[in-house]
Motif scaffolding. Structure first.
Motif, PDB file in Angstrom:
ATOM      1  N   ALA A   1      -7.275  -1.532  22.545  1.00  0.00           N
ATOM      2  CA  ALA A   1      -5.867  -1.922  22.645  1.00  0.00           C
ATOM      3  C   ALA A   1      -5.327  -2.119  21.242  1.00  0.00           C
ATOM      4  CB  ALA A   1      -5.720  -3.199  23.467  1.00  0.00           C
TER       5      ALA A   1
ATOM      6  N   ILE B   1      -4.267  -5.367  26.844  1.00  0.00           N
ATOM      7  CA  ILE B   1      -5.558  -5.979  26.503  1.00  0.00           C
ATOM      8  C   ILE B   1      -6.465  -6.191  27.710  1.00  0.00           C
ATOM      9  CG2 ILE B   1      -4.466  -7.141  24.548  1.00  0.00           C
ATOM     10  CD1 ILE B   1      -4.855  -9.793  26.076  1.00  0.00           C
TER      11      ILE B   1
ATOM     12  N   ILE C   1      -9.640  -5.097  20.557  1.00  0.00           N
ATOM     13  CA  ILE C   1      -8.213  -5.420  20.481  1.00  0.00           C
ATOM     14  C   ILE C   1      -7.834  -5.533  19.011  1.00  0.00           C
ATOM     15  CG2 ILE C   1      -6.410  -7.088  21.069  1.00  0.00           C
ATOM     16  CD1 ILE C   1      -8.259  -8.000  23.400  1.00  0.00           C
TER      17      ILE C   1
ATOM     18  N   ILE D   1     -11.718  -8.936  18.647  1.00  0.00           N
ATOM     19  CA  ILE D   1     -10.311  -9.001  18.242  1.00  0.00           C
ATOM     20  C   ILE D   1     -10.266  -8.856  16.725  1.00  0.00           C
ATOM     21  CG2 ILE D   1      -8.206 -10.386  18.161  1.00  0.00           C
ATOM     22  CD1 ILE D   1      -9.276 -11.921  20.610  1.00  0.00           C
TER      23      ILE D   1
END
Length: 329
Positions: A131, A193, A199, A221
């Motif tokens: 994402a 997400i 991400i 992340i």
């Protein structure tokens, strides 16, 4: 002195090269093989605008340089780069400038490679879904870095402007078609997400752009957008849920990254227990990266000058070898 524009650089330097350059830079930084002062920020010129100066020196390469980079959001309306930059590479044995390069392109590729290095070292090996939040100037390099580091099947992109994110997804699908991933625009950050293994956040938002409650176990992340104390693209729930938080530079992150500084002040995390890991120490093997497929891991990068120096040196060496660029006396 060698002058290298974007076209010259692309002839000798790939995203995978950039990822390896960033890994070398992080290792040099963490092993104290580099001198990297905290960057000088002239502050706000006008609302939302800033000028930054990022010097660096790498002992083992005996090279030095500085990147002059600005953030001028209004440039988009003028058809100019929002983050214009120039990299000046020096020979540390003579003090001479040996090359001037397109720092705008170098900034994009080495910042994208920061996420690529984090993905390579910290993401699950079986990651399939990515994402990307943010479709600005950094977005293409960030997306390519994900694809260069993992064989993803799908990447979802989101930004607040529906037309912009859909156009971005369409254009980048063609540009990066060789990677074979499906790239689609999502209607919301939440949709983007959901179930994502990786991400990447590339925004300058002052408020969080994801809901940490929706981050799946085992996700990585990578926050590369927020670079000032008032910026908070990573939310506090994600910070709290994270098993590990890695930085490019602990000192720089504590000085500049609002999404880390604010939860630290609130006591959500502590410097001693949570902010003691640099990615360079993972590269060198001093500390482990991912130890479980269930760990939520955060990588926070604000950028360090040594990335530009190592990247510029690698580009310069290859350009000399292949006789690329313009010599200027």
């Amino acid at each position: 002195m060698l002058l290298l524009n974007k076209s010259d650089i692309k002839k000798v330097f790939t995203m995978k090269d950039a990822i390896e350059a960033d890994k070398k830079a992080y290792q040099a930084f963490s092993e104290k093989d580099a001198i990297v002062p905290i960057r000088t920020n002239l502050g706000t010129i006008r609302e939302g605008e800033s000028m930054l100066f990022m010097p660096g020196y790498v002992k083992s390469l005996d090279c030095a340089g500085i990147k002059i980079v600005s953030v001028f959001p209004g440039n988009a309306e003028k058809g100019k780069p929002v983050v214009p930059a120039t990299v000046i590479l020096m020979d540390a044995t003579t003090g001479e400038v040996i090359s001037v390069m397109d720092g705008t392109y170098i900034t994009r590729v080495r910042t994208g490679a920061a996420s690529g290095a984090a993905v390579d070292l910290l993401a699950r090996k079986d990651a399939k879904v990515g994402a990307l939040i943010g479709t600005g100037g950094q977005a293409p390099a960030q997306l390519e870095a994900m694809l260069a580091a993992r064989e993803l099947e799908e990447v979802r992109v989101f930004s607040r402007n529906k037309e912009k994110r859909e156009r971005f997804a369409e254009d980048i699908s063609k540009e990066l078609a060789s990677y074979g991933a499906k790239i689609v625009a999502s209607d919301s950050s939440d949709d983007a997400i959901k179930d994502a293994d990786i991400i990447v956040l590339a925004t300058t938002s002052e408020v969080p752009v994801i809901d940490g409650n929706l981050v799946k176990e085992g996700a990585l992340i990578s926050g590369v957008g927020s670079y000032m104390p008032n910026m908070h693209e990573i939310d506090e729930v994600s910070i709290k849920r994270a098993s590990k938080i890695f930085c490019d530079s602990i000192d720089a992150v504590l000085e500049e990254a609002g999404c880390i500084i604010t939860p630290l002040k609130k006591g959500i995390i502590s410097k001693e227990n949570d902010l003691n890991k640099e990615l360079g120490d993972v590269v060198s093997g001093k500390i482990p990266g991912r130890e479980s497929d269930d760990e939520i891991i955060i990588f926070k990068s604000v950028g360090i000058g040594v990335q530009d120096v190592v990247t510029a040196q690698m580009i310069y060496d290859r350009a000399i070898e292949k006789n690329i660029g313009t010599n200027w006396e």
